[in-house]
Design a protein around this motif. Structure first.
Motif, PDB file in Angstrom:
ATOM      1  N   TRP A  34       0.835  -1.197   0.000  1.00  0.00           N
ATOM      2  CA  TRP A  34       0.000   0.000   0.000  1.00  0.00           C
ATOM      3  C   TRP A  34       0.864   1.239   0.000  1.00  0.00           C
ATOM      4  CZ3 TRP A  34       0.790  -3.111   4.245  1.00  0.00           C
ATOM      5  CH2 TRP A  34       1.456  -2.523   5.322  1.00  0.00           C
ATOM      6  N   LEU A  35       0.236   2.350  -0.381  1.00  0.00           N
ATOM      7  CA  LEU A  35       0.910   3.637  -0.345  1.00  0.00           C
ATOM      8  C   LEU A  35       0.425   4.452   0.860  1.00  0.00           C
ATOM      9  CD1 LEU A  35       2.925   5.553  -1.639  1.00  0.00           C
ATOM     10  CD2 LEU A  35       1.064   6.435  -3.066  1.00  0.00           C
ATOM     11  N   HIS A  36      -0.874   4.772   0.903  1.00  0.00           N
ATOM     12  CA  HIS A  36      -1.440   5.545   2.009  1.00  0.00           C
ATOM     13  C   HIS A  36      -2.602   4.784   2.639  1.00  0.00           C
ATOM     14  CE1 HIS A  36       0.171   8.960  -0.581  1.00  0.00           C
ATOM     15  NE2 HIS A  36       0.954   8.891   0.471  1.00  0.00           N
ATOM     16  N   LEU A  37      -2.819   5.007   3.934  1.00  0.00           N
ATOM     17  CA  LEU A  37      -3.852   4.276   4.669  1.00  0.00           C
ATOM     18  C   LEU A  37      -5.060   5.152   4.970  1.00  0.00           C
ATOM     19  CD1 LEU A  37      -1.577   2.330   7.168  1.00  0.00           C
ATOM     20  CD2 LEU A  37      -2.596   1.485   5.043  1.00  0.00           C
ATOM     21  N   ARG A  38      -6.239   4.538   4.886  1.00  0.00           N
ATOM     22  CA  ARG A  38      -7.521   5.179   5.182  1.00  0.00           C
ATOM     23  C   ARG A  38      -8.307   4.282   6.129  1.00  0.00           C
ATOM     24  NH1 ARG A  38      -4.700   8.773   2.845  1.00  0.00           N
ATOM     25  NH2 ARG A  38      -4.882   9.069   0.618  1.00  0.00           N
ATOM     26  N   ILE A  39      -9.114   4.894   7.010  1.00  0.00           N
ATOM     27  CA  ILE A  39      -9.942   4.112   7.920  1.00  0.00           C
ATOM     28  C   ILE A  39     -11.409   4.376   7.630  1.00  0.00           C
ATOM     29  CG2 ILE A  39      -9.896   5.864   9.764  1.00  0.00           C
ATOM     30  CD1 ILE A  39      -9.815   3.472  11.772  1.00  0.00           C
ATOM     31  N   CYS A  40     -12.203   3.321   7.619  1.00  0.00           N
ATOM     32  CA  CYS A  40     -13.649   3.427   7.453  1.00  0.00           C
ATOM     33  C   CYS A  40     -14.228   3.964   8.754  1.00  0.00           C
ATOM     34  CB  CYS A  40     -14.236   2.052   7.134  1.00  0.00           C
ATOM     35  SG  CYS A  40     -16.038   2.012   7.133  1.00  0.00           S
ATOM     36  N   LEU A  41     -15.000   5.021   8.665  1.00  0.00           N
ATOM     37  CA  LEU A  41     -15.564   5.626   9.870  1.00  0.00           C
ATOM     38  C   LEU A  41     -16.823   4.922  10.345  1.00  0.00           C
ATOM     39  CD1 LEU A  41     -14.969   9.417   9.204  1.00  0.00           C
ATOM     40  CD2 LEU A  41     -13.657   7.849  10.661  1.00  0.00           C
ATOM     41  N   THR A  42     -17.264   3.900   9.618  1.00  0.00           N
ATOM     42  CA  THR A  42     -18.404   3.106  10.074  1.00  0.00           C
ATOM     43  C   THR A  42     -17.946   1.898  10.875  1.00  0.00           C
ATOM     44  OG1 THR A  42     -19.716   3.805   8.175  1.00  0.00           O
ATOM     45  CG2 THR A  42     -20.466   1.844   9.341  1.00  0.00           C
ATOM     46  N   CYS A  43     -16.968   1.135  10.350  1.00  0.00           N
ATOM     47  CA  CYS A  43     -16.584  -0.116  11.012  1.00  0.00           C
ATOM     48  C   CYS A  43     -15.123  -0.177  11.437  1.00  0.00           C
ATOM     49  CB  CYS A  43     -16.902  -1.305  10.114  1.00  0.00           C
ATOM     50  SG  CYS A  43     -15.840  -1.428   8.653  1.00  0.00           S
ATOM     51  N   GLY A  44     -14.298   0.792  11.020  1.00  0.00           N
ATOM     52  CA  GLY A  44     -12.898   0.790  11.414  1.00  0.00           C
ATOM     53  C   GLY A  44     -11.977   0.007  10.501  1.00  0.00           C
ATOM     54  N   HIS A  45     -12.487  -0.523   9.394  1.00  0.00           N
ATOM     55  CA  HIS A  45     -11.635  -1.243   8.439  1.00  0.00           C
ATOM     56  C   HIS A  45     -10.545  -0.302   7.933  1.00  0.00           C
ATOM     57  CE1 HIS A  45     -10.522  -2.478   4.304  1.00  0.00           C
ATOM     58  NE2 HIS A  45     -10.590  -3.696   4.801  1.00  0.00           N
ATOM     59  N   VAL A  46      -9.304  -0.775   7.914  1.00  0.00           N
ATOM     60  CA  VAL A  46      -8.185   0.010   7.401  1.00  0.00           C
ATOM     61  C   VAL A  46      -7.845  -0.507   6.010  1.00  0.00           C
ATOM     62  CG1 VAL A  46      -5.768   0.669   7.720  1.00  0.00           C
ATOM     63  CG2 VAL A  46      -7.295   0.512   9.704  1.00  0.00           C
ATOM     64  N   GLY A  47      -7.964   0.381   5.026  1.00  0.00           N
ATOM     65  CA  GLY A  47      -7.678   0.029   3.644  1.00  0.00           C
ATOM     66  C   GLY A  47      -6.680   1.000   3.039  1.00  0.00           C
ATOM     67  N   CYS A  48      -6.251   0.691   1.831  1.00  0.00           N
ATOM     68  CA  CYS A  48      -5.254   1.528   1.152  1.00  0.00           C
ATOM     69  C   CYS A  48      -5.929   2.450   0.147  1.00  0.00           C
ATOM     70  CB  CYS A  48      -4.199   0.656   0.483  1.00  0.00           C
ATOM     71  SG  CYS A  48      -4.830  -0.615  -0.638  1.00  0.00           S
ATOM     72  N   CYS A  49      -5.222   3.507  -0.212  1.00  0.00           N
ATOM     73  CA  CYS A  49      -5.738   4.558  -1.093  1.00  0.00           C
ATOM     74  C   CYS A  49      -5.793   4.086  -2.543  1.00  0.00           C
ATOM     75  CB  CYS A  49      -4.869   5.806  -0.970  1.00  0.00           C
ATOM     76  SG  CYS A  49      -3.225   5.610  -1.708  1.00  0.00           S
ATOM     77  N   ASP A  50      -6.376   4.931  -3.390  1.00  0.00           N
ATOM     78  CA  ASP A  50      -6.506   4.594  -4.810  1.00  0.00           C
ATOM     79  C   ASP A  50      -5.196   4.676  -5.577  1.00  0.00           C
ATOM     80  OD1 ASP A  50      -9.144   4.027  -4.422  1.00  0.00           O
ATOM     81  OD2 ASP A  50      -9.913   5.745  -5.541  1.00  0.00           O
ATOM     82  N   ASP A  51      -4.135   5.211  -4.968  1.00  0.00           N
ATOM     83  CA  ASP A  51      -2.812   5.175  -5.589  1.00  0.00           C
ATOM     84  C   ASP A  51      -2.087   3.868  -5.270  1.00  0.00           C
ATOM     85  OD1 ASP A  51      -3.031   7.642  -6.862  1.00  0.00           O
ATOM     86  OD2 ASP A  51      -2.308   8.726  -5.102  1.00  0.00           O
ATOM     87  N   SER A  52      -2.688   3.039  -4.460  1.00  0.00           N
ATOM     88  CA  SER A  52      -2.153   1.711  -4.133  1.00  0.00           C
ATOM     89  C   SER A  52      -2.722   0.705  -5.128  1.00  0.00           C
ATOM     90  CB  SER A  52      -2.583   1.302  -2.716  1.00  0.00           C
ATOM     91  OG  SER A  52      -2.174   2.256  -1.766  1.00  0.00           O
ATOM     92  N   PRO A  53      -1.986  -0.376  -5.420  1.00  0.00           N
ATOM     93  CA  PRO A  53      -2.479  -1.348  -6.399  1.00  0.00           C
ATOM     94  C   PRO A  53      -3.849  -1.933  -6.058  1.00  0.00           C
ATOM     95  CG  PRO A  53      -0.157  -1.748  -5.932  1.00  0.00           C
ATOM     96  CD  PRO A  53      -0.620  -0.692  -4.961  1.00  0.00           C
ATOM     97  N   GLY A  54      -4.107  -2.194  -4.757  1.00  0.00           N
ATOM     98  CA  GLY A  54      -5.359  -2.848  -4.382  1.00  0.00           C
ATOM     99  C   GLY A  54      -6.556  -1.932  -4.235  1.00  0.00           C
TER     100      GLY A  54
END
Length: 106
Positions: A34-54
């Motif tokens: 991943w490049l940058h991290l984002r957190i879902c404000l509903t459930c807390g899932h941590v995902g990667c930004c749109d500049d990341s492959p996934g």
């Protein structure tokens, strides 16, 4: 940036950011990067930004209808609503999260 035009503020369940995260949950599970991290404000899932492959933060929003994410990057406090294509700041969300360095920058 004002949250007044966002119709999804009632989805916010996470108002205190975690002290620390290990990285993008989906990338960690699959061996991705991943490049940058984002957190879902509903459930807390941590995902990667749109500049990341996934693009896992966007994928999570699409799969769950959880529309609001917040950046976990140091010095960033913005929130994004996918449905309304709207960026904003929500001062009621507090805390700072320690994150590992991006594997893409290693």
């Amino acid at each position: 940036m004002s949250p007044t035009s966002c119709s999804h503020l009632d989805q916010i369940e996470i108002t205190e950011l975690p002290e620390e995260v290990a990285g993008c949950e989906d990338c960690l599970a699959t061996g991705g990067v991943w490049l940058h991290l984002r957190i879902c404000l509903t459930c807390g899932h941590v995902g990667c930004c749109d500049d990341s492959p996934g693009k896992h933060a966007t994928a999570h929003a699409g799969a769950t209808s959880h529309q609001l994410i917040r950046s976990l990057e140091p010095g960033e406090d913005w929130v994004w609503c996918f449905a309304d294509s709207l960026g904003m700041r929500i001062p009621q969300i507090t805390g700072q999260t320690r994150i590992p360095p991006s594997p893409m920058l290693a």
